[in-house]
Each structure stands twice: as C-alpha cells, then as structure tokens.
Design a protein around this motif. Structure first.
Motif, PDB file in Angstrom:
ATOM      1  N   ALA A 166       0.826  -1.205   0.000  1.00 57.52           N
ATOM      2  CA  ALA A 166       0.000   0.000   0.000  1.00 57.52           C
ATOM      3  C   ALA A 166       0.863   1.258   0.000  1.00 57.52           C
ATOM      4  O   ALA A 166       0.550   2.243  -0.686  1.00 57.52           O
ATOM      5  CB  ALA A 166      -0.929  -0.014   1.214  1.00 57.52           C
ATOM      6  N   ALA A 167       1.971   1.239   0.764  1.00 55.27           N
ATOM      7  CA  ALA A 167       2.880   2.387   0.791  1.00 55.27           C
ATOM      8  C   ALA A 167       3.484   2.628  -0.590  1.00 55.27           C
ATOM      9  O   ALA A 167       3.634   3.785  -1.023  1.00 55.27           O
ATOM     10  CB  ALA A 167       3.975   2.156   1.829  1.00 55.27           C
ATOM     11  N   ALA A 168       3.831   1.539  -1.297  1.00 56.00           N
ATOM     12  CA  ALA A 168       4.383   1.675  -2.646  1.00 56.00           C
ATOM     13  C   ALA A 168       3.352   2.277  -3.596  1.00 56.00           C
ATOM     14  O   ALA A 168       3.689   3.091  -4.471  1.00 56.00           O
ATOM     15  CB  ALA A 168       4.850   0.317  -3.166  1.00 56.00           C
ATOM     16  N   LEU A 169       2.088   1.912  -3.433  1.00 54.23           N
ATOM     17  CA  LEU A 169       1.031   2.487  -4.274  1.00 54.23           C
ATOM     18  C   LEU A 169       0.831   3.975  -3.970  1.00 54.23           C
ATOM     19  O   LEU A 169       0.576   4.769  -4.873  1.00 54.23           O
ATOM     20  CB  LEU A 169      -0.269   1.719  -4.071  1.00 54.23           C
ATOM     21  N   PHE A 170       0.946   4.351  -2.692  1.00 52.73           N
ATOM     22  CA  PHE A 170       0.888   5.778  -2.334  1.00 52.73           C
ATOM     23  C   PHE A 170       2.028   6.540  -3.002  1.00 52.73           C
ATOM     24  O   PHE A 170       1.826   7.647  -3.527  1.00 52.73           O
ATOM     25  CB  PHE A 170       0.958   5.952  -0.824  1.00 52.73           C
ATOM     26  N   ASP A 171       3.234   5.972  -2.962  1.00 53.18           N
ATOM     27  CA  ASP A 171       4.391   6.629  -3.598  1.00 53.18           C
ATOM     28  C   ASP A 171       4.150   6.818  -5.091  1.00 53.18           C
ATOM     29  O   ASP A 171       4.469   7.881  -5.653  1.00 53.18           O
ATOM     30  CB  ASP A 171       5.660   5.798  -3.377  1.00 53.18           C
ATOM     31  N   ARG A 286      -3.858   5.603  12.321  1.00 52.10           N
ATOM     32  CA  ARG A 286      -2.686   6.489  12.445  1.00 52.10           C
ATOM     33  C   ARG A 286      -1.775   6.364  11.230  1.00 52.10           C
ATOM     34  O   ARG A 286      -1.239   7.368  10.735  1.00 52.10           O
ATOM     35  CB  ARG A 286      -1.929   6.161  13.737  1.00 52.10           C
ATOM     36  N   TRP A 287      -1.583   5.120  10.754  1.00 52.73           N
ATOM     37  CA  TRP A 287      -0.746   4.932   9.558  1.00 52.73           C
ATOM     38  C   TRP A 287      -1.362   5.638   8.358  1.00 52.73           C
ATOM     39  O   TRP A 287      -0.669   6.325   7.602  1.00 52.73           O
ATOM     40  CB  TRP A 287      -0.588   3.439   9.254  1.00 52.73           C
ATOM     41  N   LEU A 288      -2.657   5.474   8.185  1.00 51.62           N
ATOM     42  CA  LEU A 288      -3.326   6.060   7.029  1.00 51.62           C
ATOM     43  C   LEU A 288      -3.293   7.585   7.083  1.00 51.62           C
ATOM     44  O   LEU A 288      -3.036   8.246   6.070  1.00 51.62           O
ATOM     45  CB  LEU A 288      -4.775   5.565   6.981  1.00 51.62           C
ATOM     46  N   ILE A 289      -3.521   8.157   8.265  1.00 52.66           N
ATOM     47  CA  ILE A 289      -3.485   9.621   8.419  1.00 52.66           C
ATOM     48  C   ILE A 289      -2.094  10.161   8.080  1.00 52.66           C
ATOM     49  O   ILE A 289      -1.949  11.169   7.385  1.00 52.66           O
ATOM     50  CB  ILE A 289      -3.890  10.019   9.854  1.00 52.66           C
ATOM     51  N   ASP A 290      -1.059   9.471   8.562  1.00 51.68           N
ATOM     52  CA  ASP A 290       0.306   9.906   8.281  1.00 51.68           C
ATOM     53  C   ASP A 290       0.640   9.785   6.805  1.00 51.68           C
ATOM     54  O   ASP A 290       1.267  10.678   6.223  1.00 51.68           O
ATOM     55  CB  ASP A 290       1.290   9.070   9.109  1.00 51.68           C
ATOM     56  N   ARG A 291       0.177   8.693   6.193  1.00 46.45           N
ATOM     57  CA  ARG A 291       0.587   8.437   4.809  1.00 46.45           C
ATOM     58  C   ARG A 291      -0.190   9.269   3.803  1.00 46.45           C
ATOM     59  O   ARG A 291       0.357   9.757   2.823  1.00 46.45           O
ATOM     60  CB  ARG A 291       0.397   6.935   4.499  1.00 46.45           C
ATOM     61  N   ASP A 317     -12.115   3.665  13.712  1.00 46.78           N
ATOM     62  CA  ASP A 317     -11.483   4.355  14.828  1.00 46.78           C
ATOM     63  C   ASP A 317     -11.778   5.866  14.760  1.00 46.78           C
ATOM     64  O   ASP A 317     -11.700   6.469  13.687  1.00 46.78           O
ATOM     65  CB  ASP A 317      -9.973   4.103  14.801  1.00 46.78           C
ATOM     66  N   PRO A 318     -12.076   6.482  15.896  1.00 48.26           N
ATOM     67  CA  PRO A 318     -12.405   7.918  15.899  1.00 48.26           C
ATOM     68  C   PRO A 318     -11.297   8.796  15.341  1.00 48.26           C
ATOM     69  O   PRO A 318     -11.575   9.899  14.841  1.00 48.26           O
ATOM     70  CB  PRO A 318     -12.654   8.211  17.377  1.00 48.26           C
ATOM     71  N   ALA A 319     -10.044   8.346  15.425  1.00 46.72           N
ATOM     72  CA  ALA A 319      -8.936   9.169  14.938  1.00 46.72           C
ATOM     73  C   ALA A 319      -9.058   9.467  13.451  1.00 46.72           C
ATOM     74  O   ALA A 319      -8.539  10.484  12.965  1.00 46.72           O
ATOM     75  CB  ALA A 319      -7.606   8.470  15.232  1.00 46.72           C
ATOM     76  N   LEU A 320      -9.731   8.581  12.715  1.00 47.50           N
ATOM     77  CA  LEU A 320      -9.850   8.763  11.270  1.00 47.50           C
ATOM     78  C   LEU A 320     -11.024   9.657  10.886  1.00 47.50           C
ATOM     79  O   LEU A 320     -11.083  10.151   9.758  1.00 47.50           O
ATOM     80  CB  LEU A 320     -10.001   7.390  10.594  1.00 47.50           C
ATOM     81  N   GLN A 321     -11.932   9.904  11.818  1.00 50.80           N
ATOM     82  CA  GLN A 321     -13.153  10.622  11.483  1.00 50.80           C
ATOM     83  C   GLN A 321     -12.914  12.039  10.953  1.00 50.80           C
ATOM     84  O   GLN A 321     -13.561  12.451   9.976  1.00 50.80           O
ATOM     85  CB  GLN A 321     -14.083  10.664  12.694  1.00 50.80           C
TER      86      GLN A 321
END
Length: 329
Positions: A166-171, A286-291, A317-321
């Motif tokens: 997934a990180a490679a696809l983001f890049d 948290r990973w998704l928000i950072d990436r 998770d509420p962090a993603l909301q």
C-alpha cells in the motif's frame, strides 16, 4: 546446433526469428528440464537483440517459469536464492523490459505457491520505474499488472494487500499526480489501499520444508503409500478389476493425512480471517493519516479512498473521522 552457437548467431544478427525460437525450443526442452546455462543464454538473447518475433516472448516466459517455479523440489516454491539471483540478473543492465523481464516476475508470482516477499517488492519497483522513466503516466496495462502483482497467490499478503505494498502504491500515486493516468488507476488504488487496512491475509500454503516432508512421506516405502496400504488390512486381490479397487483404497489412505491437514489449515485460516477482518483500528488509522497527508496535498484518488472506506467500514477508529469529514464531504 549447440546452444552456444545458436546464441552467438542470434546476437550477431541482433534479431530473433521464428526459426530461431523453434531451434531454441528443441535445445532447451530436449531434456525437458531447463538448466542454469540455458537460463543465462536466454537472458543474453533477450537483452542483446533489437527485434524479436512475438513467439520469443511466449517461449522466454515458458522456459523461465519452468525453471523458477516447476523444476525445484517441491514444485511451486521459489527459493530465496532463486529470487535473489533473478532480482540481481534483471537489475544488472539497469533497464526495464516490460514484455519479458517484468512480466516474468509477475507470472512467476502468479504461478508459485510461495515466493520471497522481496520478489513482489521488486516487481512493484519495476512497474514504478517503468511508469516514471517512460511517459510518467499510469497506463491501463500497468494498472492490470499492478493488480496482478499485489493480489498474486504467492505474494506476501496471500491475495490481500500488505502495508508495504500500500505504501508503494501511495508513492506511485504521489509521483504521477496530475498526469493523464488511466481511469482504472483510481479504482484500483482506492480498493487496494482499503484492502490493506481492512482485510485479513488469506490462506497460506505449507512452507517449503513442510511441503518437502509431505512429499517424502508419500514416497517413503516404509511410511508412505506402502504403510497406508497395510492399513486396509486386505490382501492384494488376484483379478485386475479388484486390484484397481484395492490400489484406489490404498491411495485414499495414503493421501488422507496430508489432504485433511491442508483442508484444516484452509478452514482455520478462513475462520480467522472472518473474525479479524474488521473496520480500521487505531494503529491502521494512524498509519493512514500519516501516509495520506505526507506531501501536504490531497488528490482525487485519496478522496476516493476515504469515501470508499466510509462506505465499507462505517464503524472505524475515531482518529480517522476528521479526515473522513474533511475529504469525503
């Protein structure tokens, strides 16, 4: 004609013709198995010629996948040594050959039961290089190749997408932002990344050592089929028809333990996947928000990803909301 003479003649002309492919087939498959010397010769021809008939690609991929996937014991397992060699061999001339070398990596991962994660990562890096070094846009063929790579049976996620993939696809998405990418890229990108944070890995086959153990068990005259035949407690029949029934029963006993073990592994894995596949948890959020916000910009593909996550994982998770509220509005 010897392989060396064939190879040298083709390289001198710089062209691979139909007759050349037929001659190479006779030499390479003369003894059924493909040898390391033949593998090296085929790489030299692929790298050293400017024109090649379509039959060359089919032959090259057939011979190489035979050597990589089918000829090692047990069949279907690409060893770390093979993967390291292939990565080094393809990268030696610093060129990306989409039709042969890159396709070889993808096809080997599709055909194998198990392969080192390094080979899948290398395949993704080759696609990224091909995109960036050519016209900087992701074509429909490249989307399809990426799909085959990340969902390959022998890939690290076992038909699920790993965090690294997934990180490679983001890049790649960052590198091609604003380009005229194929419309299929958006759909693939959002589904693949969503899979990485919501799906459990699929069933994995036994590792190479366990597969070898089962293979040796079947071939063992004292503890394999012969021992299983004794469990039937029936003497060998005299008539041919009855002997066939007896042999079938013996084989059923011989194969019962491995077959049941594989079935139980699959069932357990599916049960575990069903219980662990869940909405995005805190660590994944948290990973998704950072990436997703790493470069300070949000594009249409990332917005599509967040909208898709809101649809398939409404309880998360509420962090993603806040990110969902911001991008999927």
């Amino acid at each position: 004609m010897a392989l060396t003479d064939l190879c040298n003649g083709i390289l001198a002309r710089g062209v691979v013709g139909t007759d050349d492919v037929l001659a190479l087939r006779r030499v390479v498959f003369d003894e059924i198995t493909v040898t390391p010397d033949e593998v090296e010769a085929l790489f030299r021809i692929d790298e050293g010629t400017e024109k090649r008939v379509p039959e060359w690609r089919a032959f090259f991929l057939e011979a190489m996948t035979d050597w990589l996937v089918r000829q090692q014991e047990p069949s279907g397992y690409i060893t770390p040594q093979q993967a390291d060699w292939l990565i080094a061999r393809i990268g030696a001339d610093r060129r990306v050959r989409n039709g042969t070398e890159l396709e070889l990596v993808v096809r080997a991962l599709e055909l194998a039961d198990e392969a080192p994660a390094s080979l899948s990562a290398f395949g993704l890096s080759l696609v990224t290089r091909a995109v960036v070094e050519n016209d900087g846009r992701i074509s429909a063929d490249e989307v399809q190749r990426l799909r085959r790579l990340v969902f390959a049976l022998s890939g690290p996620g076992r038909m699920a997408v790993t965090r690294e993939e997934a990180a490679a696809l983001f890049d790649l998405n960052d590198a091609t932002r604003g380009r005229d990418n194929d419309p299929g890229w958006t759909d693939f990108f959002m589904r693949a990344v969503a899979n990485a944070v919501t799906a459990a890995a699929g069933w994995a086959p036994p590792d190479r050592e366990e597969s070898l153990r089962r293979q040796r068990w079947l071939a063992d005259p004292d503890d394999g089929i012969a021992e299983a035949a004794q469990r039937t407690r029936d003497p060998i029949p005299e008539t041919a028809t009855d002997r066939q029934t007896w042999i079938a029963r013996a084989l059923e006993w011989a194969l019962r333990d491995p077959a049941e073990a594989v079935f139980e592994e699959r069932l357990e894995s599916r049960t575990q996947a069903a219980s662990t596949a869940a909405p995005v948890n805190g660590e994944e959020a948290r990973w998704l928000i950072d990436r997703i916000g790493r470069d300070g910009e949000f594009d249409d593909n990332e917005r599509a990803l967040i909208a898709f996550l809101r649809e398939i994982a409404p309880t998360t998770d509420p962090a993603l909301q806040p990110l969902i509220d911001r991008l999927a509005a």
